[in-house]
Design an enzyme around this catalytic site. Structure first.
Site, PDB file in Angstrom:
ATOM      1  N   ASN A 261      10.428  -6.265  10.953  1.00 24.34           N
ATOM      2  CA  ASN A 261       8.954  -6.393  10.537  1.00 24.34           C
ATOM      3  C   ASN A 261       8.942  -4.973   9.553  1.00 24.34           C
ATOM      4  O   ASN A 261       8.032  -5.116   8.669  1.00 24.34           O
ATOM      5  CB  ASN A 261       8.044  -5.928  11.804  1.00 24.34           C
ATOM      6  CG  ASN A 261       7.841  -7.462  12.329  1.00 24.34           C
ATOM      7  OD1 ASN A 261       6.968  -8.269  12.013  1.00 24.34           O
ATOM      8  ND2 ASN A 261       8.160  -7.689  13.586  1.00 24.34           N
TER       9      ASN A 261
ATOM     10  N   ILE B  88       4.676   2.900  24.888  1.00 21.88           N
ATOM     11  CA  ILE B  88       3.390   3.055  24.988  1.00 21.88           C
ATOM     12  C   ILE B  88       2.774   4.275  24.572  1.00 21.88           C
ATOM     13  O   ILE B  88       3.494   5.387  24.894  1.00 21.88           O
ATOM     14  CB  ILE B  88       2.622   2.553  26.319  1.00 21.88           C
ATOM     15  CG1 ILE B  88       3.074   1.208  26.607  1.00 21.88           C
ATOM     16  CG2 ILE B  88       1.217   2.595  26.480  1.00 21.88           C
ATOM     17  CD1 ILE B  88       2.408   0.235  27.632  1.00 21.88           C
TER      18      ILE B  88
ATOM     19  N   ASN C  85      -0.946  -2.664  15.114  1.00 20.33           N
ATOM     20  CA  ASN C  85       0.301  -3.192  15.851  1.00 20.33           C
ATOM     21  C   ASN C  85       0.583  -4.749  15.609  1.00 20.33           C
ATOM     22  O   ASN C  85      -0.581  -5.293  15.639  1.00 20.33           O
ATOM     23  CB  ASN C  85      -0.010  -2.977  17.466  1.00 20.33           C
ATOM     24  CG  ASN C  85       1.354  -3.424  18.199  1.00 20.33           C
ATOM     25  OD1 ASN C  85       2.424  -2.879  17.853  1.00 20.33           O
ATOM     26  ND2 ASN C  85       1.181  -4.065  19.271  1.00 20.33           N
TER      27      ASN C  85
ATOM     28  N   HIS D 197       1.839  -7.866  17.501  1.00 17.50           N
ATOM     29  CA  HIS D 197       2.276  -8.409  18.958  1.00 17.50           C
ATOM     30  C   HIS D 197       2.543  -9.993  18.725  1.00 17.50           C
ATOM     31  O   HIS D 197       1.956 -10.802  18.044  1.00 17.50           O
ATOM     32  CB  HIS D 197       1.061  -8.409  19.715  1.00 17.50           C
ATOM     33  CG  HIS D 197       1.589  -8.911  21.389  1.00 17.50           C
ATOM     34  ND1 HIS D 197       2.425  -8.385  22.164  1.00 17.50           N
ATOM     35  CD2 HIS D 197       1.424 -10.220  21.744  1.00 17.50           C
ATOM     36  CE1 HIS D 197       2.513  -8.776  23.406  1.00 17.50           C
ATOM     37  NE2 HIS D 197       1.788  -9.804  23.281  1.00 17.50           N
TER      38      HIS D 197
HETATM   39  C1  GAR Z   1       8.864  -8.466  17.034  1.00 15.49           C
HETATM   40  O1  GAR Z   1       8.876  -9.621  17.699  1.00 15.49           O
HETATM   41  C2  GAR Z   1       7.560  -7.648  17.693  1.00 15.49           C
HETATM   42  O2  GAR Z   1       6.319  -8.224  17.455  1.00 15.49           O
HETATM   43  C3  GAR Z   1       7.636  -7.138  19.062  1.00 15.49           C
HETATM   44  O3  GAR Z   1       9.168  -6.874  19.058  1.00 15.49           O
HETATM   45  C4  GAR Z   1       9.789  -7.580  17.943  1.00 15.49           C
HETATM   46  C5  GAR Z   1      10.493  -6.421  17.205  1.00 15.49           C
HETATM   47  O4  GAR Z   1      11.257  -6.919  16.024  1.00 15.49           O
HETATM   48  N1  GAR Z   1       6.960  -6.194  19.261  1.00 15.49           N
HETATM   49  C6  GAR Z   1       6.600  -6.082  20.647  1.00 15.49           C
HETATM   50  O5  GAR Z   1       6.723  -7.004  21.540  1.00 15.49           O
HETATM   51  C7  GAR Z   1       5.461  -4.887  20.766  1.00 15.49           C
HETATM   52  N2  GAR Z   1       4.562  -4.997  21.999  1.00 15.49           N
HETATM   53  P1  GAR Z   1      11.580  -5.842  15.095  1.00 15.49           P
HETATM   54  O6  GAR Z   1      12.248  -4.581  15.454  1.00 15.49           O
HETATM   55  O7  GAR Z   1      12.845  -6.952  13.994  1.00 15.49           O
HETATM   56  O8  GAR Z   1      10.489  -5.694  14.030  1.00 15.49           O
END
Ligand code: GAR
Length: 207
Positions: free
Chosen positions: A16, A95, A110, A112
């Site tokens: 992301n 958190i 954020n 999610h």
């Molecule tokens: C993503 O799917 C994000 O939405 C999720 O973790 C992954 C991180 O991927 N975040 C959560 O669950 C937060 N509550 P990334 O490090 O490749 O962006």
């Protein structure tokens, strides 16, 4: 025009973050500038992505600092140092306490990986979210970008996008589809929306 100064908080792979860096590179984040990346994990690949893009990266480890207060103070120091105006949580797995979030009302975003209010709240992060969606048997899931307040995944929703669950999906397959079809599009869009609003507020504070 003075662009909105953005810090991206990460914990892992940072896809992301990459979507945000790519958006900036290709002109899709005209009102924002990513000025720092802060990781809660020292060895997060997201820090390599920041380095490759020439953005300063820092690790702030709760485990090493020993308390939530010290962890948040470490983050706050960096945000002040870089004169950050908007904080984006992009796969940030810690958190943040109310003490921290109330200092940034409508200034923390954020992403999610589900359609809030489904599959969200404490313990619902990363692959756990997709495991829960598959266990429930939903046929549609998706992603949500929301403002962060003191309730985990409880702040105002800004953008959502639905993604189909397909027969034979594993948590990993579903996670990848939700990222590709929703998260990597929504997060840069939301970053630009809020950045533009912050620029506008600075230019016409009385509007
Ligand atoms: C993503 O799917 C994000 O939405 C999720 O973790 C992954 C991180 O991927 N975040 C959560 O669950 C937060 N509550 P990334 O490090 O490749 O962006």
């Amino acid at each position: 025009m003075k662009k909105t100064r953005i810090a991206v908080l990460v914990s892992g792979g940072g896809t992301n973050l990459q979507a945000l860096l790519d958006a900036q590179h290709s002109g899709k984040l005209p009102h924002g500038e990513i000025v720092a990346v802060i990781s809660s994990q020292i060895d997060a690949y997201a820090l390599d992505r920041a380095a490759k893009a020439g953005v300063p990266g820092y690790a702030v480890s709760r485990k090493e600092l020993g308390s939530q207060e010290a962890f948040e103070a470490g983050i706050s120091r960096l945000l002040a140092q870089y004169r950050v105006e908007l904080v984006i949580l992009a796969g940030f797995m810690s958190i943040l306490s109310e003490n921290f979030t109330r200092q940034w009302p409508h200034r923390i975003l954020n992403v999610h990986p589900a359609l809030i209010p489904s599959f969200c709240g404490k313990g619902m992060y990363g692959l756990h979210v997709h495991e829960a969606a598959l266990r429930k048997g939903v046929k549609v899931t998706g992603a949500t970008v929301h403002f962060v307040n003191e309730i985990p995944d409880g702040g105002e929703i800004l953008l959502q996008k639905a993604v189909e669950v397909l027969p034979g999906d594993t948590p990993e397959l579903l996670q990848q589809r939700v990222m590709e079809q929703a998260e990597w599009q929504l997060l840069p869009q939301a970053a630009e929306l809020v950045s533009a609003q912050i620029v506008k507020d600075k230019e016409d504070p009385h509007d």
